[in-house]
Motif scaffolding. Structure first.
Motif, PDB file in Angstrom:
ATOM      1  N   LEU A  84       0.967  -1.199   0.026  1.00 53.84           N
ATOM      2  CA  LEU A  84      -0.081  -0.114  -0.104  1.00 53.84           C
ATOM      3  C   LEU A  84       0.839   1.197  -0.086  1.00 53.84           C
ATOM      4  CD1 LEU A  84      -2.590  -1.199   2.534  1.00 53.84           C
ATOM      5  CD2 LEU A  84      -3.256  -0.542   0.162  1.00 53.84           C
ATOM      6  N   ARG A  85       1.994   1.277   0.876  1.00 51.34           N
ATOM      7  CA  ARG A  85       2.829   2.316   1.072  1.00 51.34           C
ATOM      8  C   ARG A  85       3.477   2.711  -0.332  1.00 51.34           C
ATOM      9  NH1 ARG A  85       4.391   4.364   5.998  1.00 51.34           N
ATOM     10  NH2 ARG A  85       6.667   4.650   5.329  1.00 51.34           N
ATOM     11  N   THR A  86       4.065   1.409  -1.076  1.00 51.38           N
ATOM     12  CA  THR A  86       4.710   1.650  -2.365  1.00 51.38           C
ATOM     13  C   THR A  86       3.790   2.323  -3.605  1.00 51.38           C
ATOM     14  OG1 THR A  86       6.035  -0.163  -1.846  1.00 51.38           O
ATOM     15  CG2 THR A  86       5.751   0.383  -4.169  1.00 51.38           C
ATOM     16  N   VAL A  87       2.415   1.744  -3.340  1.00 50.65           N
ATOM     17  CA  VAL A  87       1.491   2.212  -4.468  1.00 50.65           C
ATOM     18  C   VAL A  87       1.145   3.781  -4.200  1.00 50.65           C
ATOM     19  CG1 VAL A  87      -1.146   1.925  -5.280  1.00 50.65           C
ATOM     20  CG2 VAL A  87       0.467  -0.132  -4.918  1.00 50.65           C
ATOM     21  N   LEU A  88       0.936   4.240  -2.884  1.00 50.51           N
ATOM     22  CA  LEU A  88       0.781   5.435  -2.618  1.00 50.51           C
ATOM     23  C   LEU A  88       1.906   6.366  -2.871  1.00 50.51           C
ATOM     24  CD1 LEU A  88      -1.235   5.372   0.889  1.00 50.51           C
ATOM     25  CD2 LEU A  88      -1.967   6.416  -1.220  1.00 50.51           C
ATOM     26  N   ILE A  91       1.771   6.969  -6.509  1.00 47.92           N
ATOM     27  CA  ILE A  91       0.752   7.959  -7.010  1.00 47.92           C
ATOM     28  C   ILE A  91       1.402   9.592  -6.664  1.00 47.92           C
ATOM     29  CG2 ILE A  91      -1.510   8.828  -6.469  1.00 47.92           C
ATOM     30  CD1 ILE A  91      -2.123   5.985  -6.108  1.00 47.92           C
ATOM     31  N   GLY A  92       1.704   9.618  -5.619  1.00 48.29           N
ATOM     32  CA  GLY A  92       2.391  10.727  -4.734  1.00 48.29           C
ATOM     33  C   GLY A  92       3.393  11.454  -5.950  1.00 48.29           C
ATOM     34  N   PHE A 159      -2.353  14.577   0.265  1.00 46.20           N
ATOM     35  CA  PHE A 159      -1.239  14.918   0.956  1.00 46.20           C
ATOM     36  C   PHE A 159      -0.616  13.788   1.474  1.00 46.20           C
ATOM     37  CE2 PHE A 159       0.560  15.589   5.096  1.00 46.20           C
ATOM     38  CZ  PHE A 159       1.233  16.722   5.136  1.00 46.20           C
ATOM     39  N   ASN A 160      -1.173  12.705   1.790  1.00 48.82           N
ATOM     40  CA  ASN A 160      -0.635  11.433   2.472  1.00 48.82           C
ATOM     41  C   ASN A 160       0.374  10.586   1.312  1.00 48.82           C
ATOM     42  OD1 ASN A 160      -1.529  11.581   4.907  1.00 48.82           O
ATOM     43  ND2 ASN A 160      -2.915  10.542   4.405  1.00 48.82           N
ATOM     44  N   ALA A 161      -0.138  10.884   0.128  1.00 48.40           N
ATOM     45  CA  ALA A 161       0.502   9.942  -1.104  1.00 48.40           C
ATOM     46  C   ALA A 161       1.768  10.838  -1.377  1.00 48.40           C
ATOM     47  CB  ALA A 161      -0.374  10.387  -2.337  1.00 48.40           C
TER      48      ALA A 161
END
Length: 201
Positions: A84-88, A91-92, A159-161
């Motif tokens: 999930l962190r890698t995908v986000l 996107i970021g 913001f998180n991404a």
């Protein structure tokens, strides 16, 4: 998070002729769903750590149980969390680099509408010359300001991404290529002396 929902969002964004507004809306919704899943993993890990913390009053008899629970908390849904962190972060990175040309394609007012930026902060952003998605959503954290109403905590999806993308960049970038934040004129460095020049009458 429903996998079918994310697939549906991707399908909507990838349709031929999908507008930039549609792409930004689906991107925000996807980021929101991924962030919810990360939050649920974080809460489950915290619950496990709280359980271990309650056993501390019975030390030294519970030391091995505490260590075991803390290991389980660290390993809990680790692969899913990293995915999930890698995908986000991906996107970021796309948003920070504006690979889709959203800044020019949407314009300031439409971006503010889609990011739910309140009227007062919108005008302040316009006066300060903030005109990119990265400025509005990340650097100045104005996304969802209409809903937050001045709260300090920011859980906005874009913001998180962008934050994960920045953290990933700092972690992966070779150290000699990173700017020195303590250099003269940099964020934490000493101020540069102003350049003085004579002005003719």
């Amino acid at each position: 998070m429903s996998t079918s929902l994310v697939i549906a969002l991707v399908d909507i964004a990838m349709k031929p002729g999908a507008s930039m507004s549609t792409r930004l809306i689906t991107t925000r919704r996807t980021c929101r769903e991924f962030s919810k899943r990360l939050d649920s993993i974080r809460e489950e890990r915290r619950a496990m750590r709280r359980k271990a913390s309650k056993l501390r009053q019975y030390l030294p008899f519970t030391a091995s149980t505490i260590a075991q629970i803390e290991r389980q908390a660290d390993d809990h849904r680790r692969v899913e969390r990293e995915d999930l962190r890698t995908v986000l972060a991906g996107i970021g990175r796309s948003l920070v680099m504006d690979t889709e040309g959203l800044d020019k394609g949407l314009g300031f007012d439409r971006m503010c509408d889609l990011l739910s930026i309140n009227t007062v902060e919108r005008e302040a952003a316009r006066n300060d010359g903030l005109d990119t998605l990265t400025d509005l959503a990340f650097a100045y954290a104005l996304e969802d300001s209409a809903a937050r109403r001045g709260q300090e905590w920011n859980g906005a999806p874009l913001f998180n991404a962008c934050q994960l993308a920045t953290m990933s960049f700092i972690r992966e970038c070779p150290e000699h290529l990173l700017p020195d934040p303590y250099a003269p004129g940099a964020l934490f460095g000493p101020n540069l002396r102003p350049t003085l020049r004579l002005v003719g009458e």
